[in-house]
Design an enzyme around this catalytic site. Structure first.
Site, PDB file in Angstrom:
ATOM      1  CD  GLU A 173      -1.655  -6.414   0.972  1.00 21.81           C
ATOM      2  OE1 GLU A 173      -1.011  -5.716   1.384  1.00 21.81           O
ATOM      3  OE2 GLU A 173      -3.020  -6.723   1.460  1.00 21.81           O
ATOM      4  CD  GLU A 233      -3.603  -1.570   4.402  1.00 24.71           C
ATOM      5  OE1 GLU A 233      -4.179  -2.347   4.818  1.00 24.71           O
ATOM      6  OE2 GLU A 233      -2.280  -1.764   3.727  1.00 24.71           O
TER       7      GLU A 233
END
Length: 275
Positions: free
Chosen positions: A153, A254
């Site tokens: 990521e 998140e």
């Protein structure tokens, strides 16, 4: 928001990080979730069997499917962003591989997030990249044995200026490099829209260009890293585009909670999930 047929998973490390680890699955289930993701949940790369067993049992007892987890990443709250490219600490990442893959196999988790690690002072970036490639190939080959994917990521430049995967193109390029080196195709892109939005990247263009490489999504709004709708990102548009793309994976929530479920999840008309 119209979320179509998208599937949302609670991030146990952020939404419920204020709770003891073994209480988090039940809290997420009580809020209506049937799926979860988690950062590295153990105190070491080689946790005791009793600790692994206890977390697996807590997930099972809560009826939660674990859909994504991190390899060991260091102390995230203190600024660590992965260990796999860090000389002197990459061995911790490699030690965590067997535990991560075994836990994924046990729980049915099929997305394993490998945070790349920050650039280190007085260390050759090229040497770090070679160390990263060796670490990631080991992880990809282990994950392949249980049918799991490794994902990389982007982390925003504002949050981690020393993290080299600073945009979508760099992250996808590294994932492709791992696939070339491993001879596999199980390393892909974790698209965290919070980081791309904070970077000022063109998210509609990003979603179009990299649709075939996205294995997992995570979301939060910016500024503040709160729930969608708390900041400036156009999540109704993003969700519509993701839904239209045919993406059938999970979207991890998140973000920083208020600890009031009526507020934290008020943007969700329903907690849609699949078993």
């Amino acid at each position: 928001m119209n979320t179509g047929t998208l599937n949302f998973a609670a991030n146990l490390s952020m939404l419920y990080g204020h709770l003891p680890l073994l209480q988090r699955p039940a809290a997420a289930a009580a809020a209506g979730f049937t799926a979860a993701e988690i950062w590295w949940p153990f105190d070491s790369p080689l946790p005791a069997d009793r600790d692994v067993d206890a977390l697996a049992r807590a997930l099972s007892d809560a009826g939660l499917q674990l859909v994504a987890m991190n390899f060991i990443e260091g102390d995230m709250r203190a600024g660590d962003r992965g260990l796999l490219s860090v000389p002197g600490r990459a061995a911790e990442f490699r030690d965590s591989i067997d535990t991560t893959v075994a836990f994924a196999d046990r729980t049915g988790c099929r997305v394993l997030n490998a945070l790349y690690g920050n650039r280190q002072p007085d260390t050759d970036p090229g040497a770090q990249d070679e160390l990263a490639l060796e670490s990631l190939v080991l992880a990809a080959r282990a994950a392949h044995q249980v049918g799991a994917s490794v994902v990389l990521e982007t982390i925003s430049r504002q949050e981690a200026p020393d993290y080299p995967l600073g945009n979508a193109d760099a992250t996808v390029a590294m994932a492709d490099r791992v696939n070339d080196a491993s001879g596999l195709s199980n390393t892909g892109f974790l698209c965290d829209l919070y980081h791309h939005g904070r970077n000022g990247e063109d998210i509609p263009d990003l979603l179009k260009r990299h649709a075939g490489r996205i294995v997992h999504f995570q979301i939060a709004d910016t500024p503040g890293r709160g729930r969608p709708g708390s900041g400036v990102l156009d999540y109704p548009d993003f969700f519509s585009r993701i839904d239209a793309s045919g993406y059938d994976g999970w979207i991890g929530l998140e973000y920083e909670p208020t600890r009031d479920p009526a507020v934290d999840f008020d943007w969700l008309p329903s907690l849609t999930a699949r078993s």
